[in-house]
Design a protein around this motif. Structure first.
Motif, PDB file in Angstrom:
ATOM      1  N   PRO A   1       0.816  -1.219   0.000  1.00  0.00           N
ATOM      2  CA  PRO A   1       0.000   0.000   0.000  1.00  0.00           C
ATOM      3  C   PRO A   1       0.849   1.267   0.000  1.00  0.00           C
ATOM      4  CG  PRO A   1       0.088  -0.892   2.212  1.00  0.00           C
ATOM      5  CD  PRO A   1       0.881  -1.835   1.332  1.00  0.00           C
ATOM      6  N   SER A   2       1.767   1.370  -0.964  1.00  0.00           N
ATOM      7  CA  SER A   2       2.596   2.575  -1.047  1.00  0.00           C
ATOM      8  C   SER A   2       1.780   3.780  -1.495  1.00  0.00           C
ATOM      9  CB  SER A   2       3.761   2.336  -2.012  1.00  0.00           C
ATOM     10  OG  SER A   2       3.292   1.925  -3.276  1.00  0.00           O
ATOM     11  N   ALA A   3       0.631   3.509  -2.111  1.00  0.00           N
ATOM     12  CA  ALA A   3      -0.303   4.584  -2.444  1.00  0.00           C
ATOM     13  C   ALA A   3      -1.643   4.271  -1.783  1.00  0.00           C
ATOM     14  CB  ALA A   3      -0.479   4.705  -3.951  1.00  0.00           C
ATOM     15  N   SER A   4      -2.363   5.282  -1.354  1.00  0.00           N
ATOM     16  CA  SER A   4      -3.639   5.077  -0.684  1.00  0.00           C
ATOM     17  C   SER A   4      -4.696   4.609  -1.676  1.00  0.00           C
ATOM     18  CB  SER A   4      -4.099   6.374  -0.019  1.00  0.00           C
ATOM     19  OG  SER A   4      -3.166   6.782   0.965  1.00  0.00           O
ATOM     20  N   SER A   5      -5.659   3.836  -1.175  1.00  0.00           N
ATOM     21  CA  SER A   5      -6.762   3.361  -2.011  1.00  0.00           C
ATOM     22  C   SER A   5      -7.995   3.161  -1.142  1.00  0.00           C
ATOM     23  CB  SER A   5      -6.393   2.057  -2.727  1.00  0.00           C
ATOM     24  OG  SER A   5      -6.179   1.009  -1.794  1.00  0.00           O
ATOM     25  N   LEU A   6      -9.153   3.105  -1.806  1.00  0.00           N
ATOM     26  CA  LEU A   6     -10.423   2.948  -1.111  1.00  0.00           C
ATOM     27  C   LEU A   6     -11.399   2.242  -2.036  1.00  0.00           C
ATOM     28  CD1 LEU A   6     -12.360   3.712   1.309  1.00  0.00           C
ATOM     29  CD2 LEU A   6     -12.906   5.788   0.002  1.00  0.00           C
ATOM     30  N   ARG A   7     -12.210   1.343  -1.502  1.00  0.00           N
ATOM     31  CA  ARG A   7     -13.264   0.677  -2.264  1.00  0.00           C
ATOM     32  C   ARG A   7     -14.503   0.535  -1.385  1.00  0.00           C
ATOM     33  NH1 ARG A   7     -13.883  -2.778  -6.743  1.00  0.00           N
ATOM     34  NH2 ARG A   7     -11.629  -2.631  -7.135  1.00  0.00           N
ATOM     35  N   LEU A   8     -15.655   0.908  -1.927  1.00  0.00           N
ATOM     36  CA  LEU A   8     -16.954   0.697  -1.296  1.00  0.00           C
ATOM     37  C   LEU A   8     -17.790  -0.124  -2.258  1.00  0.00           C
ATOM     38  CD1 LEU A   8     -17.611   4.350  -0.068  1.00  0.00           C
ATOM     39  CD2 LEU A   8     -16.659   2.454   1.273  1.00  0.00           C
ATOM     40  N   LEU A   9     -18.479  -1.154  -1.767  1.00  0.00           N
ATOM     41  CA  LEU A   9     -19.239  -2.012  -2.674  1.00  0.00           C
ATOM     42  C   LEU A   9     -20.546  -2.458  -2.050  1.00  0.00           C
ATOM     43  CD1 LEU A   9     -19.018  -5.322  -1.834  1.00  0.00           C
ATOM     44  CD2 LEU A   9     -16.641  -4.865  -2.414  1.00  0.00           C
ATOM     45  N   GLY A  10     -21.476  -2.799  -2.925  1.00  0.00           N
ATOM     46  CA  GLY A  10     -22.759  -3.362  -2.530  1.00  0.00           C
ATOM     47  C   GLY A  10     -23.282  -4.229  -3.653  1.00  0.00           C
ATOM     48  N   GLY A  11     -24.147  -5.192  -3.306  1.00  0.00           N
ATOM     49  CA  GLY A  11     -24.633  -6.067  -4.359  1.00  0.00           C
ATOM     50  C   GLY A  11     -25.724  -7.001  -3.901  1.00  0.00           C
ATOM     51  N   SER A  12     -25.985  -7.995  -4.719  1.00  0.00           N
ATOM     52  CA  SER A  12     -27.046  -8.971  -4.474  1.00  0.00           C
ATOM     53  C   SER A  12     -26.754  -9.812  -3.241  1.00  0.00           C
ATOM     54  CB  SER A  12     -27.197  -9.881  -5.695  1.00  0.00           C
ATOM     55  OG  SER A  12     -27.457  -9.148  -6.865  1.00  0.00           O
TER      56      SER A  12
ATOM     57  N   GLY B   1     -19.591  -4.050   1.632  1.00  0.00           N
ATOM     58  CA  GLY B   1     -18.186  -4.157   1.981  1.00  0.00           C
ATOM     59  C   GLY B   1     -17.430  -2.867   1.785  1.00  0.00           C
ATOM     60  N   ALA B   2     -16.260  -2.801   2.388  1.00  0.00           N
ATOM     61  CA  ALA B   2     -15.373  -1.648   2.255  1.00  0.00           C
ATOM     62  C   ALA B   2     -13.946  -2.109   2.502  1.00  0.00           C
ATOM     63  CB  ALA B   2     -15.742  -0.546   3.237  1.00  0.00           C
ATOM     64  N   SER B   3     -12.999  -1.462   1.829  1.00  0.00           N
ATOM     65  CA  SER B   3     -11.584  -1.722   2.071  1.00  0.00           C
ATOM     66  C   SER B   3     -10.815  -0.431   1.868  1.00  0.00           C
ATOM     67  CB  SER B   3     -11.049  -2.818   1.141  1.00  0.00           C
ATOM     68  OG  SER B   3     -11.144  -2.420  -0.215  1.00  0.00           O
ATOM     69  N   ALA B   4      -9.685  -0.318   2.556  1.00  0.00           N
ATOM     70  CA  ALA B   4      -8.870   0.889   2.454  1.00  0.00           C
ATOM     71  C   ALA B   4      -7.418   0.527   2.714  1.00  0.00           C
ATOM     72  CB  ALA B   4      -9.334   1.945   3.449  1.00  0.00           C
TER      73      ALA B   4
ATOM     74  N   PRO C   1     -25.437 -19.353  -7.123  1.00  0.00           N
ATOM     75  CA  PRO C   1     -26.195 -18.110  -7.295  1.00  0.00           C
ATOM     76  C   PRO C   1     -26.800 -17.987  -8.685  1.00  0.00           C
ATOM     77  CG  PRO C   1     -23.845 -17.683  -7.383  1.00  0.00           C
ATOM     78  CD  PRO C   1     -23.997 -19.115  -7.003  1.00  0.00           C
ATOM     79  N   GLY C   2     -27.981 -17.373  -8.737  1.00  0.00           N
ATOM     80  CA  GLY C   2     -28.566 -17.019 -10.020  1.00  0.00           C
ATOM     81  C   GLY C   2     -28.001 -15.693 -10.492  1.00  0.00           C
ATOM     82  N   ARG C   3     -28.761 -14.978 -11.329  1.00  0.00           N
ATOM     83  CA  ARG C   3     -28.278 -13.670 -11.789  1.00  0.00           C
ATOM     84  C   ARG C   3     -28.084 -12.763 -10.581  1.00  0.00           C
ATOM     85  NH1 ARG C   3     -32.386 -12.099 -14.657  1.00  0.00           N
ATOM     86  NH2 ARG C   3     -31.691 -12.987 -16.638  1.00  0.00           N
ATOM     87  N   SER C   4     -26.928 -12.128 -10.500  1.00  0.00           N
ATOM     88  CA  SER C   4     -26.607 -11.278  -9.352  1.00  0.00           C
ATOM     89  C   SER C   4     -25.609 -10.224  -9.791  1.00  0.00           C
ATOM     90  CB  SER C   4     -26.031 -12.113  -8.199  1.00  0.00           C
ATOM     91  OG  SER C   4     -24.923 -12.876  -8.629  1.00  0.00           O
ATOM     92  N   GLY C   5     -25.464  -9.196  -8.978  1.00  0.00           N
ATOM     93  CA  GLY C   5     -24.596  -8.092  -9.367  1.00  0.00           C
ATOM     94  C   GLY C   5     -23.851  -7.481  -8.209  1.00  0.00           C
ATOM     95  N   VAL C   6     -22.763  -6.769  -8.553  1.00  0.00           N
ATOM     96  CA  VAL C   6     -21.952  -6.033  -7.585  1.00  0.00           C
ATOM     97  C   VAL C   6     -21.646  -4.665  -8.171  1.00  0.00           C
ATOM     98  CG1 VAL C   6     -19.789  -5.948  -6.300  1.00  0.00           C
ATOM     99  CG2 VAL C   6     -20.886  -8.155  -6.723  1.00  0.00           C
TER     100      VAL C   6
END
Length: 630
Positions: free
Chosen positions: A184-195, A200-203, A616-621
């Motif tokens: 992690p020499s550079a900062s990052s962020l992720r926010l997610l949601g789905g079926s 979730g979240a990561s940093a 799982p059937g059809r699902s998304g993120v």
């Protein structure tokens, strides 16, 4: 909606999160391992030869334990960089690995469920799995559960197909999967949601320069899930089986003169619901490395590593499993001539395993240690390349094992490499196979087991017909003897009785252009238990993956993926062949921000991966991502 398989024929004392076999022609007392404790114990680790070379896409270190361009590697190697991982938008590590040539996947339910990977038709314990140079497979059941290591914690994956015991020792019969965590020499962020209630979240953030640095990455994810099994299963309960994962990693480095001292540590803590209860799976791995130049043509790497697993199941039958492994390796690399290198290495490891079953009071606590020495040579002579390696392992439990590898390559031009290789492998029995108590359910250990042994021949080519294009072809023939089976006459004891063969072919193609990006792979496998004449469990005879993507002028990327898996033999029946399509989109929003969307199972197909378990059937993120500048 989740898609349903047929009824499971697993015994009532099967694995705690369903009943995924580790592979082979028989079931074993393998209780699926899980994830790592979120409170890191600084057990310290780092890649055996990671260093700055891992920032170069064309360089791998796993096949020969020395840095070498993929185009000059005399083995079948796939390198997945962080850019590849992000472009795939794979929801988890298991999904990412399942797209690769020669990899079969068995998962008992949705995300977080027990996940087994078979490489080139070998049993699950025939693949050596490492995280940052540290072995992470459970000492109890001999496998690593890929369900809980988040893709957000991964910088790079190297998959080496074919035996590598003469380099790495036990387990590397079918190959090696080596995972390198993110820097992690550079900062990052992720926010997610789905079926299925996915959130979730990561940093990650870090500071420092090339000589010194410190970074931390953390993540969390939760799913409501769906019922892992269906109405025909012995353990069926129609409620949703949820999943929660917490993960944390630390990394640091500093220069000490011309040496470099580095540490890395990774931990995950997961809760997995199943129809009869909940499993808490905690794993951690890490280590400390000192490496650098000892002379003008001499470099070394001294690595101390530790990995541990704690698996606790709370249900009608409560179980606790503990796995501990500590290792120490010293690798010396000497430049020989103008284009050769000699590797000399020493290794030591200590393993511990504890199993406690509240249901019937059965338990065991065992440990063993081993030491090893190896030598390897790699060089180029005009258009010819040569790799040779020899290793001896000695264990206080099973004695000694000597293995060798030899490979020759011919590169008549920069665009073509032809190769031919031969190698031996072995696998030391795990603690369950050796010491699991006889509970009357068909499984019992045998301390007298011998290691499994293998021999493989392989031929292949790597061809770059034009800029941006690459074709790889591999043909292999593997024989394994002394396979462990729970079939001793008149008893439940494990015994060295089986033989198996795995013959196959893999074809890969990749094109990376300015706007278009496409590729895929085809795999054919003939795997057979020679004692029964039957195909090995859960390994497809035919498998394919294709992907096609386009990057528009404004940076918008649109892609479609397709997967095909033929019918497989399984416990209780043969799941039908299936084909799935997935759609993904990435839209840059400026200043390092990006919007990602992925739809899985676009056609909402009904399919089965493992008998008795839903899919799982059809699902998304949907994800919002920010990557800072280095």
């Amino acid at each position: 909606m989740p898609r349903r398989g047929r009824a499971s024929s697993c015994p009532p004392r099967g694995p705690s999160r369903g009943c995924a076999s580790s592979g082979g022609s028989t079931m074993s007392p393998l209780f699926r391992s899980g994830a790592l404790r979120a409170a890191i114990l600084v057990s310290l680790s780092t890649p055996v030869l990671a260093g700055e070379a891992l920032t170069l896409d064309a360089v791998q270190v796993t096949a020969g334990r020395v840095e070498r361009p993929v185009g000059e590697t005399l083995a079948s190697v796939t390198v997945l960089t962080r850019e590849d991982i992000e472009a795939s938008q794979a929801p988890d590590l298991a999904d990412l690995l399942a797209r690769q040539a020669g990899v079969d996947l068995a998962r008992t339910g949705g995300p977080g469920s027990a996940t087994t990977v078979f490489l080139r038709g070998g049993n699950a314990p025939h693949t050596l799995v490492m995280v940052d140079g540290v072995r992470v497979s459970s000492t109890g059941q001999g496998v690593f559960d890929f369900a809980h290591l988040p893709v957000e914690q991964i910088e790079r994956i190297e998959i080496v197909r074919g035996p590598r015991a003469a380099i790495w020792g036990s387990d590397a019969i079918a190959g090696v999967i080596h995972i390198f965590t993110r820097d992690p020499s550079a900062s990052s962020l992720r926010l997610l949601g789905g079926s299925y209630g996915r959130r979730g979240a990561s940093a990650a953030t870090g500071l420092g320069d090339q000589d010194r640095g410190l970074g931390v990455s953390a993540g969390w994810q939760r799913l409501r899930g769906f019922s892992a099994t269906n109405a025909g299963s012995w353990a069926f309960d129609p409620d949703d089986d949820g999943y929660r994962n917490r993960n944390l990693s630390l990394r640091g480095r500093t220069a000490l003169g011309n040496q470099r001292l580095a540490f890395q540590a990774l931990a995950t803590d997961a809760d997995v619901e199943f129809d009869q209860g909940t499993t808490r799976a905690r794993n951690s791995s890490g280590g400390l490395t000192l490496g650098g130049a000892l002379g003008a043509r001499w470099t070394h790497q001294l690595s101390l590593g530790h990995a541990r697993e704690d698996l606790d199941t709370v249900s009608g039958y409560s179980n606790s499993f503990r796995s501990r492994r500590t290792s120490l390796d010293w690798i010396n690399t000497l430049a020989v001539g103008s284009a050769g290198s000699l590797n000399l290495g020493l290794g030591w490891q200590d393993e511990e395993g504890v199993s406690a079953n509240v249901f019937d009071g059965q338990t065991f606590a065992r440990n063993r240690s081993s030491r090893a020495a190896f030598a390897g040579y790699g060089g180029r002579f005009g258009a010819h390349l040569l790799d040779l390696s020899l290793r001896h392992d000695h264990s206080n439990q099973f004695g000694g094992a000597t293995t060798a590898n030899a490979a020759w390559g011919w590169a008549p031009s920069e665009a073509l490499l032809l190769r031919l290789g031969w190698g031996e492998g072995f696998r030391a029995p795990n603690f369950n196979e050796l010491y699991y108590p006889d509970t009357g359910y068909g499984y019992a250990g045998n301390p007298g087991l011998r290691p499994e042994r293998s021999e493989t021949w392989e031929a292949g080519l790597a061809w770059t017909p034009a800029a941006g294009h690459r074709v790889d072809l591999s043909l292999y023939h593997t024989r394994v003897r002394d396979l462990v089976a729970f079939a001793a006459p008149g008893t439940n004891n494990a015994i060295n009785i089986n033989r198996a063969h795995m013959d196959g072919a893999e074809l890969e193609y990749r094109f990376d252009g300015r706007a278009w990006r496409w590729g895929g792979n085809l795999a054919w496998l003939d795997s057979e238990d020679e004692a029964t004449g039957l195909a090995l469990l859960r390994r497809a005879r035919h498998k394919a993956h294709v992907d096609l993507g386009y990057r528009f002028a404004g940076g918008l990327e649109l892609a479609i993926d397709g997967d095909y898996v033929s019918s497989r033999r399984d416990v209780g029946g043969n799941p039908a062949a299936y084909a799935l399509a997935h759609l993904r989109l990435a839209w840059p929003l400026g200043e390092g921000w990006r919007l990602e969307a992925r739809i899985e199972n676009l056609g909402d197909r009904d399919y089965t991966v493992v008998q008795g378990f839903n899919t799982p059937g059809r699902s998304g993120v949907l994800s919002v991502v920010w990557n800072g500048k280095h």
